[in-house]
Design a protein around this motif. Structure first.
Motif, PDB file in Angstrom:
ATOM      1  N   ASP A 231       0.842  -1.198   0.000  1.00  0.00           N
ATOM      2  CA  ASP A 231       0.000   0.000   0.000  1.00  0.00           C
ATOM      3  C   ASP A 231       0.878   1.249   0.000  1.00  0.00           C
ATOM      4  O   ASP A 231       1.924   1.294   0.669  1.00  0.00           O
ATOM      5  CB  ASP A 231      -0.919   0.014   1.221  1.00  0.00           C
ATOM      6  CG  ASP A 231      -1.891  -1.152   1.223  1.00  0.00           C
ATOM      7  OD1 ASP A 231      -2.318  -1.568   0.127  1.00  0.00           O
ATOM      8  OD2 ASP A 231      -2.191  -1.661   2.314  1.00  0.00           O
ATOM      9  N   THR A 232       0.462   2.289  -0.714  1.00  0.00           N
ATOM     10  CA  THR A 232       1.255   3.510  -0.821  1.00  0.00           C
ATOM     11  C   THR A 232       0.574   4.680  -0.115  1.00  0.00           C
ATOM     12  O   THR A 232      -0.655   4.762  -0.071  1.00  0.00           O
ATOM     13  CB  THR A 232       1.506   3.886  -2.291  1.00  0.00           C
ATOM     14  OG1 THR A 232       0.248   4.075  -2.964  1.00  0.00           O
ATOM     15  CG2 THR A 232       2.283   2.788  -3.002  1.00  0.00           C
ATOM     16  N   THR A 233       1.393   5.583   0.435  1.00  0.00           N
ATOM     17  CA  THR A 233       0.922   6.766   1.139  1.00  0.00           C
ATOM     18  C   THR A 233       1.717   7.979   0.675  1.00  0.00           C
ATOM     19  O   THR A 233       2.941   7.917   0.541  1.00  0.00           O
ATOM     20  CB  THR A 233       1.103   6.611   2.661  1.00  0.00           C
ATOM     21  OG1 THR A 233       0.467   5.407   3.098  1.00  0.00           O
ATOM     22  CG2 THR A 233       0.507   7.809   3.398  1.00  0.00           C
ATOM     23  N   ASN A 234       1.026   9.071   0.417  1.00  0.00           N
ATOM     24  CA  ASN A 234       1.683  10.321   0.061  1.00  0.00           C
ATOM     25  C   ASN A 234       2.287  10.934   1.326  1.00  0.00           C
ATOM     26  O   ASN A 234       1.570  11.268   2.267  1.00  0.00           O
ATOM     27  CB  ASN A 234       0.668  11.283  -0.566  1.00  0.00           C
ATOM     28  CG  ASN A 234       1.283  12.609  -0.978  1.00  0.00           C
ATOM     29  OD1 ASN A 234       2.451  12.872  -0.718  1.00  0.00           O
ATOM     30  ND2 ASN A 234       0.501  13.445  -1.624  1.00  0.00           N
ATOM     31  N   ILE A 235       3.620  11.098   1.353  1.00  0.00           N
ATOM     32  CA  ILE A 235       4.279  11.663   2.537  1.00  0.00           C
ATOM     33  C   ILE A 235       5.081  12.912   2.148  1.00  0.00           C
ATOM     34  O   ILE A 235       6.134  13.189   2.728  1.00  0.00           O
ATOM     35  CB  ILE A 235       5.194  10.620   3.212  1.00  0.00           C
ATOM     36  CG1 ILE A 235       6.213  10.073   2.210  1.00  0.00           C
ATOM     37  CG2 ILE A 235       4.375   9.497   3.824  1.00  0.00           C
ATOM     38  CD1 ILE A 235       7.348   9.340   2.870  1.00  0.00           C
ATOM     39  N   PHE A 236       4.573  13.646   1.184  1.00  0.00           N
ATOM     40  CA  PHE A 236       5.263  14.837   0.693  1.00  0.00           C
ATOM     41  C   PHE A 236       5.613  15.783   1.840  1.00  0.00           C
ATOM     42  O   PHE A 236       6.677  16.423   1.839  1.00  0.00           O
ATOM     43  CB  PHE A 236       4.375  15.546  -0.330  1.00  0.00           C
ATOM     44  CG  PHE A 236       5.101  16.541  -1.187  1.00  0.00           C
ATOM     45  CD1 PHE A 236       5.667  16.172  -2.389  1.00  0.00           C
ATOM     46  CD2 PHE A 236       5.212  17.871  -0.796  1.00  0.00           C
ATOM     47  CE1 PHE A 236       6.330  17.089  -3.196  1.00  0.00           C
ATOM     48  CE2 PHE A 236       5.875  18.798  -1.581  1.00  0.00           C
ATOM     49  CZ  PHE A 236       6.443  18.406  -2.789  1.00  0.00           C
ATOM     50  N   ASP A 237       4.734  15.871   2.840  1.00  0.00           N
ATOM     51  CA  ASP A 237       4.941  16.822   3.935  1.00  0.00           C
ATOM     52  C   ASP A 237       6.028  16.377   4.916  1.00  0.00           C
ATOM     53  O   ASP A 237       6.417  17.144   5.800  1.00  0.00           O
ATOM     54  CB  ASP A 237       3.633  17.047   4.698  1.00  0.00           C
ATOM     55  CG  ASP A 237       3.097  15.769   5.330  1.00  0.00           C
ATOM     56  OD1 ASP A 237       3.330  14.682   4.767  1.00  0.00           O
ATOM     57  OD2 ASP A 237       2.442  15.856   6.376  1.00  0.00           O
ATOM     58  N   LYS A 238       6.551  15.165   4.772  1.00  0.00           N
ATOM     59  CA  LYS A 238       7.594  14.674   5.678  1.00  0.00           C
ATOM     60  C   LYS A 238       9.005  15.021   5.191  1.00  0.00           C
ATOM     61  O   LYS A 238       9.987  14.734   5.876  1.00  0.00           O
ATOM     62  CB  LYS A 238       7.488  13.158   5.833  1.00  0.00           C
ATOM     63  CG  LYS A 238       6.135  12.665   6.330  1.00  0.00           C
ATOM     64  CD  LYS A 238       5.784  13.246   7.693  1.00  0.00           C
ATOM     65  CE  LYS A 238       4.452  12.685   8.187  1.00  0.00           C
ATOM     66  NZ  LYS A 238       4.058  13.284   9.495  1.00  0.00           N
ATOM     67  N   ALA A 239       9.109  15.635   4.030  1.00  0.00           N
ATOM     68  CA  ALA A 239      10.415  15.943   3.459  1.00  0.00           C
ATOM     69  C   ALA A 239      10.853  17.353   3.826  1.00  0.00           C
ATOM     70  O   ALA A 239      10.038  18.284   3.884  1.00  0.00           O
ATOM     71  CB  ALA A 239      10.371  15.799   1.943  1.00  0.00           C
ATOM     72  N   THR A 240      12.140  17.514   4.071  1.00  0.00           N
ATOM     73  CA  THR A 240      12.702  18.835   4.354  1.00  0.00           C
ATOM     74  C   THR A 240      13.007  19.544   3.039  1.00  0.00           C
ATOM     75  O   THR A 240      13.737  19.012   2.196  1.00  0.00           O
ATOM     76  CB  THR A 240      13.998  18.700   5.175  1.00  0.00           C
ATOM     77  OG1 THR A 240      13.693  18.049   6.413  1.00  0.00           O
ATOM     78  CG2 THR A 240      14.613  20.066   5.448  1.00  0.00           C
ATOM     79  N   ARG A 241      12.444  20.743   2.878  1.00  0.00           N
ATOM     80  CA  ARG A 241      12.649  21.484   1.638  1.00  0.00           C
ATOM     81  C   ARG A 241      13.441  22.770   1.860  1.00  0.00           C
ATOM     82  O   ARG A 241      13.774  23.468   0.912  1.00  0.00           O
ATOM     83  CB  ARG A 241      11.303  21.779   0.969  1.00  0.00           C
ATOM     84  CG  ARG A 241      10.608  20.517   0.479  1.00  0.00           C
ATOM     85  CD  ARG A 241       9.363  20.799  -0.302  1.00  0.00           C
ATOM     86  NE  ARG A 241       8.287  21.296   0.544  1.00  0.00           N
ATOM     87  CZ  ARG A 241       7.494  20.533   1.292  1.00  0.00           C
ATOM     88  NH1 ARG A 241       7.685  19.221   1.313  1.00  0.00           N
ATOM     89  NH2 ARG A 241       6.542  21.054   2.025  1.00  0.00           N
ATOM     90  N   GLY A 242      13.754  23.089   3.122  1.00  0.00           N
ATOM     91  CA  GLY A 242      14.606  24.227   3.444  1.00  0.00           C
ATOM     92  C   GLY A 242      14.164  25.498   2.741  1.00  0.00           C
ATOM     93  O   GLY A 242      12.976  25.816   2.668  1.00  0.00           O
ATOM     94  N   SER A 243      15.133  26.195   2.160  1.00  0.00           N
ATOM     95  CA  SER A 243      14.832  27.430   1.427  1.00  0.00           C
ATOM     96  C   SER A 243      14.747  27.189  -0.072  1.00  0.00           C
ATOM     97  O   SER A 243      14.754  28.135  -0.857  1.00  0.00           O
ATOM     98  CB  SER A 243      15.896  28.491   1.730  1.00  0.00           C
ATOM     99  OG  SER A 243      17.196  28.022   1.378  1.00  0.00           O
ATOM    100  N   GLY A 244      14.673  25.918  -0.471  1.00  0.00           N
ATOM    101  CA  GLY A 244      14.521  25.605  -1.885  1.00  0.00           C
ATOM    102  C   GLY A 244      15.834  25.314  -2.571  1.00  0.00           C
ATOM    103  O   GLY A 244      16.841  24.984  -1.939  1.00  0.00           O
TER     104      GLY A 244
END
Length: 285
Positions: A231-244
């Protein structure tokens, strides 16, 4: 050119062979190799350059119009799907000798009908502006899969010696930073990987048997976790994106060209460089 096909977006299991002597046959692909950078000139150079979406035409023929009818229905289904949902992932994909690009077949203009083989022109919208092909997967094994990696201290103490940070080299054989797919395997907590001057980091726990897939391709950026059951889950919000971009802690930072030092702790991970070109390679192995 050895292979060329259109894979449907609305029904991904359906594929249209575009160099089938008994079906749809595209003989030449010069228009797919034609490209031009959109360049903004400066006083003595350029301010910016980009490869944008474009429309090309392909001359083709087909001796069996039932095959052309089936293909036309599939082409139309993709256009309807992307126009009604706004979901870019519903677009189809054109593949030429392993090089791919999101695409839609937006028109068919006949110039000759049966009893001779039908001749017609396909109008193709190339949506990415670049062609992509995955390089060979680079594997970085977990500590537990490499027995004897660290020597054990032979005496017991009320504290443990910490294993050193692992080091290895990533390889990007192209001449420029490239997007990637990265797979991080559990179990691990808050995994981070430093490549060059950038830290790729997740603030989460990946359980035993699960893995996280990071796709950094423009237009396709995703971060998903696949559990032990598939099963797959969207975890986009768990990633560190810093200042880009170029900020030092950006999860989608392109992998530098050449050989670059990578550091991480304990867990296993895979890295696939996604090679990008302005046109499909002229020569393929």
């Amino acid at each position: 050119m050895r292979t060329m096909a259109y894979t449907c977006g609305a029904t991904p299991h359906r594929t249209v062979d575009l160099i089938d002597p008994h079906g749809i046959m595209v003989n030449r692909i010069e228009s797919l190799r034609t490209h031009a950078w959109d360049v903004e000139l400066a006083a003595h150079g350029i301010d910016s350059a980009a490869l944008n979406a474009s429309t090309v035409q392909l001359e083709a023929k087909c001796a069996d119009l039932s095959i052309l009818d089936t293909a036309s229905n599939l082409f139309d289904a993709d256009i309807r799907a992307i126009s009604s949902t706004g979901n870019r992932n519903k677009a189809g994909t054109i593949t030429v000798d392993g090089w791919t690009q999101a695409a839609l077949i937006t028109g068919i203009e006949p110039s000759r009908d049966l009893p001779d083989p039908a001749k017609y022109t396909l109008t193709v919208a190339l949506l990415d502006g670049v062609w992509r092909k995955p390089a060979t997967v680079q594997h970085f094994l977990s500590d537990e899969l490499q027995p004897g990696l660290y020597l054990d201290y032979p005496y017991d103490h009320p504290y443990d010696y910490k294993a050193p940070t692992r080091g290895a080299t990533t390889i990007n054989s192209t001449g420029a930073p490239m997007p990637f797919k990265m797979v991080i395997f559990g179990p691990c907590t808050n995994p981070s990987i430093t490549i060059g001057g950038n830290r790729y980091e997740l603030t989460m726990t990946i359980p035993v048997g699960a893995y996280v897939t990071i796709d950094s391709q423009t237009g396709h950026k995703t971060i998903t976790m696949t559990d032990i059951n598939g099963d797959t889950t969207n975890i986009f919000d768990k990633a560190t994106r810093g200042s880009g971009l170029d900020g030092g802690r950006y999860i989608f930072q392109p992998i530098p060209a050449g050989e670059t030092n990578a550091q991480w702790n304990g867990f296993g991970w895979d890295l696939t460089i996604i090679m990008e070109r302005s046109a499909p390679a002229w020569l393929t192995s």
